[in-house]
Design an enzyme around this catalytic site. Structure first.
Site, PDB file in Angstrom:
ATOM      1  N   MET A 274       4.703   9.597 -10.487  1.00 48.36           N
ATOM      2  CA  MET A 274       3.443  10.316 -10.483  1.00 48.36           C
ATOM      3  C   MET A 274       2.219   9.143 -10.702  1.00 48.36           C
ATOM      4  O   MET A 274       1.349   9.641 -11.663  1.00 48.36           O
ATOM      5  CB  MET A 274       3.299  11.479 -11.194  1.00 48.36           C
ATOM      6  CG  MET A 274       4.081  12.572 -10.439  1.00 48.36           C
ATOM      7  SD  MET A 274       3.093  13.014  -9.021  1.00 48.36           S
ATOM      8  CE  MET A 274       2.098  14.485  -9.360  1.00 48.36           C
ATOM      9  N   GLY A 275       2.318   8.037 -10.536  1.00 48.53           N
ATOM     10  CA  GLY A 275       1.394   7.165 -10.686  1.00 48.53           C
ATOM     11  C   GLY A 275       0.196   7.250  -9.692  1.00 48.53           C
ATOM     12  O   GLY A 275       0.034   8.472  -9.064  1.00 48.53           O
ATOM     13  N   ARG A 276      -0.695   6.380  -9.354  1.00 45.23           N
ATOM     14  CA  ARG A 276      -1.963   6.570  -8.587  1.00 45.23           C
ATOM     15  C   ARG A 276      -1.455   7.219  -7.114  1.00 45.23           C
ATOM     16  O   ARG A 276      -2.017   8.289  -6.433  1.00 45.23           O
ATOM     17  CB  ARG A 276      -2.609   5.279  -8.348  1.00 45.23           C
ATOM     18  CG  ARG A 276      -3.294   4.793  -9.758  1.00 45.23           C
ATOM     19  CD  ARG A 276      -3.804   3.426  -9.293  1.00 45.23           C
ATOM     20  NE  ARG A 276      -4.161   2.951 -10.657  1.00 45.23           N
ATOM     21  CZ  ARG A 276      -3.105   2.130 -11.171  1.00 45.23           C
ATOM     22  NH1 ARG A 276      -1.882   1.979 -10.728  1.00 45.23           N
ATOM     23  NH2 ARG A 276      -3.410   1.554 -12.341  1.00 45.23           N
ATOM     24  N   ILE A 277      -0.301   6.410  -6.753  1.00 42.05           N
ATOM     25  CA  ILE A 277       0.239   6.641  -5.400  1.00 42.05           C
ATOM     26  C   ILE A 277       0.953   8.118  -5.169  1.00 42.05           C
ATOM     27  O   ILE A 277       0.406   8.908  -4.252  1.00 42.05           O
ATOM     28  CB  ILE A 277       0.750   5.407  -4.514  1.00 42.05           C
ATOM     29  CG1 ILE A 277      -0.158   4.230  -4.552  1.00 42.05           C
ATOM     30  CG2 ILE A 277       1.214   5.880  -2.959  1.00 42.05           C
ATOM     31  CD1 ILE A 277       0.593   2.984  -4.149  1.00 42.05           C
TER      32      ILE A 277
ATOM     33  N   THR B 259       8.036   4.465   0.406  1.00 41.83           N
ATOM     34  CA  THR B 259       7.033   3.197   0.692  1.00 41.83           C
ATOM     35  C   THR B 259       6.709   2.693  -0.675  1.00 41.83           C
ATOM     36  O   THR B 259       5.709   2.068  -0.866  1.00 41.83           O
ATOM     37  CB  THR B 259       5.850   4.304   1.103  1.00 41.83           C
ATOM     38  OG1 THR B 259       5.266   5.461   0.280  1.00 41.83           O
ATOM     39  CG2 THR B 259       5.520   4.992   2.295  1.00 41.83           C
ATOM     40  N   SER B 260       7.715   2.743  -1.598  1.00 34.61           N
ATOM     41  CA  SER B 260       7.613   1.926  -2.828  1.00 34.61           C
ATOM     42  C   SER B 260       8.116   0.406  -2.959  1.00 34.61           C
ATOM     43  O   SER B 260       7.572  -0.458  -2.364  1.00 34.61           O
ATOM     44  CB  SER B 260       8.008   2.726  -4.000  1.00 34.61           C
ATOM     45  OG  SER B 260       9.409   2.994  -3.930  1.00 34.61           O
ATOM     46  N   ARG B 261       9.389   0.535  -3.053  1.00 36.40           N
ATOM     47  CA  ARG B 261      10.135  -0.719  -2.762  1.00 36.40           C
ATOM     48  C   ARG B 261      11.373  -0.533  -2.360  1.00 36.40           C
ATOM     49  O   ARG B 261      12.219   0.379  -2.823  1.00 36.40           O
ATOM     50  CB  ARG B 261      10.184  -1.609  -4.110  1.00 36.40           C
ATOM     51  CG  ARG B 261       8.926  -2.372  -4.675  1.00 36.40           C
ATOM     52  CD  ARG B 261       8.689  -3.381  -3.823  1.00 36.40           C
ATOM     53  NE  ARG B 261       7.380  -4.392  -4.324  1.00 36.40           N
ATOM     54  CZ  ARG B 261       6.179  -3.793  -3.691  1.00 36.40           C
ATOM     55  NH1 ARG B 261       5.833  -2.864  -2.644  1.00 36.40           N
ATOM     56  NH2 ARG B 261       5.108  -4.569  -3.994  1.00 36.40           N
TER      57      ARG B 261
ATOM     58  N   GLU C 295      13.940  -7.329   2.743  1.00 40.31           N
ATOM     59  CA  GLU C 295      13.119  -7.412   4.006  1.00 40.31           C
ATOM     60  C   GLU C 295      12.701  -8.714   4.430  1.00 40.31           C
ATOM     61  O   GLU C 295      12.922  -9.796   3.420  1.00 40.31           O
ATOM     62  CB  GLU C 295      11.650  -6.988   3.350  1.00 40.31           C
ATOM     63  CG  GLU C 295      11.620  -5.666   3.091  1.00 40.31           C
ATOM     64  CD  GLU C 295      10.234  -5.113   2.456  1.00 40.31           C
ATOM     65  OE1 GLU C 295       9.109  -6.067   2.621  1.00 40.31           O
ATOM     66  OE2 GLU C 295      10.222  -3.968   1.961  1.00 40.31           O
TER      67      GLU C 295
ATOM     68  N   HIS D 270       6.901  -2.189   6.535  1.00 38.42           N
ATOM     69  CA  HIS D 270       6.148  -2.467   5.378  1.00 38.42           C
ATOM     70  C   HIS D 270       4.675  -2.458   5.683  1.00 38.42           C
ATOM     71  O   HIS D 270       3.858  -3.360   5.319  1.00 38.42           O
ATOM     72  CB  HIS D 270       6.449  -3.691   4.401  1.00 38.42           C
ATOM     73  CG  HIS D 270       6.125  -3.673   2.842  1.00 38.42           C
ATOM     74  ND1 HIS D 270       6.995  -4.113   2.125  1.00 38.42           N
ATOM     75  CD2 HIS D 270       5.202  -3.138   2.379  1.00 38.42           C
ATOM     76  CE1 HIS D 270       6.283  -3.927   0.935  1.00 38.42           C
ATOM     77  NE2 HIS D 270       5.385  -3.018   1.014  1.00 38.42           N
TER      78      HIS D 270
HETATM   79  C1  GLV Z   1       2.671  -3.149  -1.244  1.00 30.39           C
HETATM   80  O1  GLV Z   1       3.830  -3.033  -1.126  1.00 30.39           O
HETATM   81  C2  GLV Z   1       1.991  -3.539  -2.799  1.00 30.39           C
HETATM   82  O2  GLV Z   1       2.684  -3.572  -3.691  1.00 30.39           O
HETATM   83  O3  GLV Z   1       0.987  -3.404  -2.409  1.00 30.39           O
END
Ligand code: GLV
Length: 322
Positions: free
Chosen positions: A155-158, A238-240, A269, A287
């Site tokens: 629950m960070g910004r994103i 969508t993180s890593r 990747e 990505h």
């Molecule tokens: C993209 O993956 C970022 O970390 O900005």
């Protein structure tokens, strides 16, 4: 007075180059793709600043190639490509680009959630290969989101921005944090349910990951935890990439334990696990989380402003947490 030299490892918008020009001498790598490691070492010699991307590994050996280096400005919010302890030991400031990419990445995450639950990419592939035979009542059915639970891991910004959009699709939010922040609530004060990861995995219909990559978050989804997921759930990342063990995910999808997955990031990747490539119920994006003109320009610009501030002897705007 000679201006300090800065290496930039990838082409960046002209407006950002223009911002930098009065403050430093720019050495811009213009090749396609990531700068080769040997060239990064060679060109870093004598530089005081480095503007780099998540595809550049900046370790102790790289830093030692530039004894005068003062700042490594990553044009990304994640900074697992940089050895921050080695930087700290050498008095080098590391900065990232938080905030400016939050909304674009949250929007993209919802694009993936809608895509995988409503089979948009799968349907598009079918149309393109000429396999569509016309409308039918039971053809390519997806899953409603309304009334279902979105499990947000991190629950960070994103993570918070993704959660804030859940109400628009009638979803309730549960969350699990890696750093015990919270409690968190929705934009209209609606409570989110805090859960341990295990409980979140067993109860959520869609699980979306928004954690930084650290030793604690590597393979959060693995052969064991994948079995905890609710049958018929969807996974979105969508993180890593290394947050998910792709082998375990592909196995669970192949066994029909999950309804689908939507991935924007991968363990190696740009290579993608061959089993994921074979599975229809997987959306594979290259990505693109923050990839809008406005956001990528803002990211490069923030990195440039960090370089200018630090090389002028000031404080960085967005240093990575110590
Ligand atoms: C993209 O993956 C970022 O970390 O900005």
């Amino acid at each position: 007075m000679t201006l300090p030299s800065v290496l930039i490892t990838r082409r960046i918008p002209d407006s950002v180059l223009q911002r930098l020009e009065p403050h430093c001498r720019i050495d811009l790598y213009r090749g396609d793709g990531a700068i080769p490691a040997a060239e990064l070492h060679a060109r870093l010699s004598g530089k005081r600043g480095l503007m780099c991307l998540l595809t550049d590994r900046v370790d102790a050996a790289v830093m030692d190639a530039a004894p005068e280096l003062r700042i490594v400005a990553n044009i990304a919010v994640g900074y697992d490509n940089i050895d921050c302890a080695a930087a700290r030991a050498r008095g080098i400031v590391v900065t990232n680009t938080p905030d400016v990419l939050t909304e674009a990445t949250a929007d993209f995450t919802w694009g993936l959630i809608l895509d995988v639950t409503r089979r948009v990419s799968e349907g598009e592939r079918l149309v393109r290969r000429g396999a569509w035979r016309g409308w039918a009542l039971d053809f390519m059915l997806g899953t409603d989101l309304r009334g279902k639970q979105l499990g947000v891991v991190g629950m960070g910004r994103i993570g918070r921005a993704v959660a804030a959009r859940a109400g628009a699709f009638g979803m309730r939010v549960a969350y699990s944090t890696v750093d015990a922040g919270g409690p968190f609530a929705g934009p209209h004060g609606e409570p989110y349910a805090a859960m341990c990861l295990d409980e979140l995995l067993t109860s959520s219909d869609v699980v979306t990951f928004h954690v930084p990559l650290t030793p604690q978050t590597r393979h959060l989804v693995n052969r064991r935890s994948v079995l905890r997921l609710k049958r018929g759930a969807y996974i979105v990342n969508t993180s890593r990439g290394p947050v998910i063990d792709e082998e375990a995910l592909a196995w669970a999808l192949g066994e029909g334990l999950l309804a689908g997955a939507a991935l924007d990031v991968y363990e190696r990747e740009p290579a993608i696990h061959p089993d994921l490539l074979r599975l229809e119920r997987v959306v594979l994006a290259p990505h693109l989380g923050s990839a809008t003109v406005e956001t990528r320009t803002a990211m490069a610009d923030l990195a440039a402003r960090n370089v200018i501030a630090v090389l002028a002897g000031g404080a960085p705007l967005t240093p990575v947490p110590a």
